[in-house]
Design a protein around this motif. Structure first.
Motif, PDB file in Angstrom:
ATOM      1  N   SER A  32     -14.954 -14.479  34.610  1.00 51.27           N
ATOM      2  CA  SER A  32     -16.156 -15.039  33.997  1.00 51.27           C
ATOM      3  C   SER A  32     -16.259 -16.529  34.329  1.00 51.27           C
ATOM      4  O   SER A  32     -16.271 -16.906  35.507  1.00 51.27           O
TER       5      SER A  32
ATOM      6  N   GLY B  45      -7.922 -10.865  31.710  1.00 48.58           N
ATOM      7  CA  GLY B  45      -8.827 -11.437  30.740  1.00 48.58           C
ATOM      8  C   GLY B  45      -8.309 -11.259  29.322  1.00 48.58           C
ATOM      9  O   GLY B  45      -7.543 -10.332  29.033  1.00 48.58           O
TER      10      GLY B  45
ATOM     11  N   ASP C 242      -9.668 -11.019  25.352  1.00 47.30           N
ATOM     12  CA  ASP C 242     -10.833 -10.848  24.485  1.00 47.30           C
ATOM     13  C   ASP C 242     -10.718 -11.782  23.290  1.00 47.30           C
ATOM     14  O   ASP C 242      -9.756 -11.702  22.520  1.00 47.30           O
ATOM     15  N   THR C 243     -11.670 -12.675  23.119  1.00 47.31           N
ATOM     16  CA  THR C 243     -11.686 -13.566  21.948  1.00 47.31           C
ATOM     17  C   THR C 243     -12.850 -13.251  21.011  1.00 47.31           C
ATOM     18  O   THR C 243     -13.193 -14.064  20.153  1.00 47.31           O
TER      19      THR C 243
ATOM     20  N   TRP D 183     -18.181 -11.167  25.533  1.00 43.23           N
ATOM     21  CA  TRP D 183     -17.925 -11.299  26.968  1.00 43.23           C
ATOM     22  C   TRP D 183     -16.656 -12.127  27.120  1.00 43.23           C
ATOM     23  O   TRP D 183     -16.309 -12.931  26.255  1.00 43.23           O
ATOM     24  N   THR D 184     -15.936 -11.886  28.189  1.00 43.80           N
ATOM     25  CA  THR D 184     -14.606 -12.472  28.342  1.00 43.80           C
ATOM     26  C   THR D 184     -14.707 -13.915  28.803  1.00 43.80           C
ATOM     27  O   THR D 184     -15.268 -14.202  29.862  1.00 43.80           O
ATOM     28  N   ARG D 185     -14.132 -14.813  27.991  1.00 43.36           N
ATOM     29  CA  ARG D 185     -14.179 -16.239  28.317  1.00 43.36           C
ATOM     30  C   ARG D 185     -12.798 -16.863  28.120  1.00 43.36           C
ATOM     31  O   ARG D 185     -12.656 -18.009  27.702  1.00 43.36           O
TER      32      ARG D 185
ATOM     33  N   LEU E  26      -8.490 -16.252  29.827  1.00 42.56           N
ATOM     34  CA  LEU E  26      -7.571 -15.476  30.653  1.00 42.56           C
ATOM     35  C   LEU E  26      -6.139 -15.849  30.332  1.00 42.56           C
ATOM     36  O   LEU E  26      -5.858 -16.940  29.836  1.00 42.56           O
TER      37      LEU E  26
ATOM     38  N   THR F 121     -13.285 -16.800  16.846  1.00 42.12           N
ATOM     39  CA  THR F 121     -12.560 -16.847  18.125  1.00 42.12           C
ATOM     40  C   THR F 121     -11.227 -17.572  17.983  1.00 42.12           C
ATOM     41  O   THR F 121     -10.250 -17.206  18.646  1.00 42.12           O
TER      42      THR F 121
END
Length: 316
Positions: free
Chosen positions: A164, A179, A181-182, A186-188, A190, A222
Motif C-alpha cells: 500500500s 502486511g 492489519d491495523t 486497508w493495509t497501511r 508492514l 488503530t
C-alpha cells in the motif's frame, strides 16, 4: 477642600482595580498548574482529553506570558503564583533537555522514518538527506510510487519491502515481510525481518489512522490493534517506525509505551517535534524499540514534506 483630599480617593480607586487584575493572574496561574498536573483527569470526550495530553508540553508557554503580565501589572503575588505552573512544567518536562540516560558509543544500526506527504513532487529529494546521513533502514509513509523510489534508492538500499502506502528500504537483506492489519479497512502497515550483521531485527513500518478535532476514534482503535500485534510478536529485537498520529504524552499511546521504549525520550534531547515541518508543535512520528540500546535520536528537516524525519541509532 485641599488638593490632597481630592487626590487620595483617586489614588485608592486606581489601586483597587490593579489588585483585582493581580488576582485574575493568580487564578490563571493556579488553573494552568492544575491543567498541567491533572490533564489525564480531563474526560476524553470526542478526543478532548487526548488533544490536551498532546498539547501539555506547549502549555509551558503560558508561564512566561503570565510572568510578563504580572510584571506589567506590578503584582508581586501574581509573579509568585506563576512559579507554581513553572515548577509543575519543569517537573514534567525539564528532563527532556538533560543529557540522555541511554547508552552511548557507536551505533550498530541507524534507522529513519519519514512521512513523505501524499502527492510529494520529489519523493527522492525528500529521502536524499536520510541516505546522505548514512542510515541503514529507511521507513516511509504516504508513498505514492514505491517502484520509482526503488530505482532511485537501489544503489544504497538494494533491499526493500512495501505494501500500500508504506515501505521499508534496507542496506541489509529483508528475509520476510507481510502486511499488518491495523483495522483501517486497508493495509497501511508492514512487518519485516531484516538480516543485519548483528542478527535478525523485526521492523514494523506503520501509518496509523488519522485524528481530527472531535474525532479520534479511528486513530485510537488503530493504536490498540497495533499494540496487540506487538504484544503477540515473539521477536526479541523489534522496532516500530512510522507516523502514529499521536504524541507519547497522549493517554491513547499508553498501550504502546507499556510494551516499547521511545528512542527520543531515551537518547535524544528536547521534544523532537516533527509536525508541521515549518514550525513543528507536536511529534506524531516515532521510533519505538525493545531488545536494543539506543545511542542517538534526532529530528531531520527534509524538503517537500509536511513532516520532519525522525532518526535513531542502536547497538545490540
Amino acid at each position: 477642600m485641599t488638593d490632597s483630599m481630592i487626590d487620595e480617593p483617586v489614588r485608592g480607586a486606581a489601586h483597587r482595580p490593579g489588585d483585582r487584575r493581580g488576582l485574575v493572574l493568580v487564578l490563571l496561574a493556579v488553573l494552568l498548574a492544575a491543567v498541567l498536573a491533572g490533564h489525564r483527569a480531563v474526560p476524553n470526550v470526542r478526543g478532548l482529553g487526548s488533544l490536551l495530553d498532546s498539547a501539555t508540553p506547549l502549555l509551558g508557554l503560558g508561564v512566561p506570558v503570565l510572568a510578563l503580565a504580572a510584571l506589567l501589572r506590578r503584582s508581586r503575588r501574581a509573579l509568585v503564583a506563576v512559579a507554581l505552573p513553572a515548577a509543575v512544567w519543569a517537573l514534567m518536562y525539564a528532563g527532556v533537555w538533560l543529557p540522555p540516560a541511554a547508552g552511548s558509543g557507536p551505533a550498530g544500526i541507524r534507522v529513519a522514518s519519514q512521512n513523505l506527504r501524499a502527492g510529494n513532487p520529489d519523493p527522492a529529494g525528500t529521502v536524499a538527506p536520510l541516505a546522505e546521513a548514512g542510515v541503514d533502514l529507511i521507513a516511509l509513509q504516504e508513498v505514492d510510487d514505491a517502484g520509482r523510489l526503488a530505482a532511485d534508492l537501489r544503489q544504497r538500499y538494494p533491499h526493500h519491502a512495501s505494501i500500500s502506502t508504506v515501505a521499508l528500504w534496507s542496506r541489509y537483506p529483508i528475509r520476510d515481510s507481510a502486511g499488518v492489519d491495523t483495522g483501517l479497512g486497508w493495509t497501511r502497515a508492514l512487518r519485516a525481518v531484516v538480516a543485519t550483521p548483528q542478527g535478525d531485527l523485526t521492523v514494523y513500518v506503520v501509518h496509523l489512522g488519522s485524528a481530527r478535532a472531535g474525532d479520534t476514534a479511528t486513530r485510537d482503535e488503530t493504536v490498540r490493534i497495533l499494540a496487540g500485534a506487538v504484544r503477540s510478536d515473539r521477536a526479541d529485537r523489534l522496532l516500530v517506525l512510522g507516523d502514529l498520529n499521536t504524541a507519547t504524552t497522549d493517554r491513547v499511546f499508553t498501550p504502546l509505551t507499556r510494551l516499547l521504549r521511545d528512542a527520543q525520550a531515551d537518547a535524544g534531547r528536547g521534544f523532537g517535534f516533527t509536525w508541521p515541518s515549518s514550525v513543528p508543535v507536536t511529534r506524531p512520528d516515532h521510533v519505538l524499540y525493545r531488545g536494543l540500546t539506543p545511542t542517538t535520536a534526532d529530528v531531520l528537516r527534509t524538503p517537500d514534506s509536511d513532516h520532519r524525519a525522525v532518526t535513531a541509532g542502536f547497538r545490540w
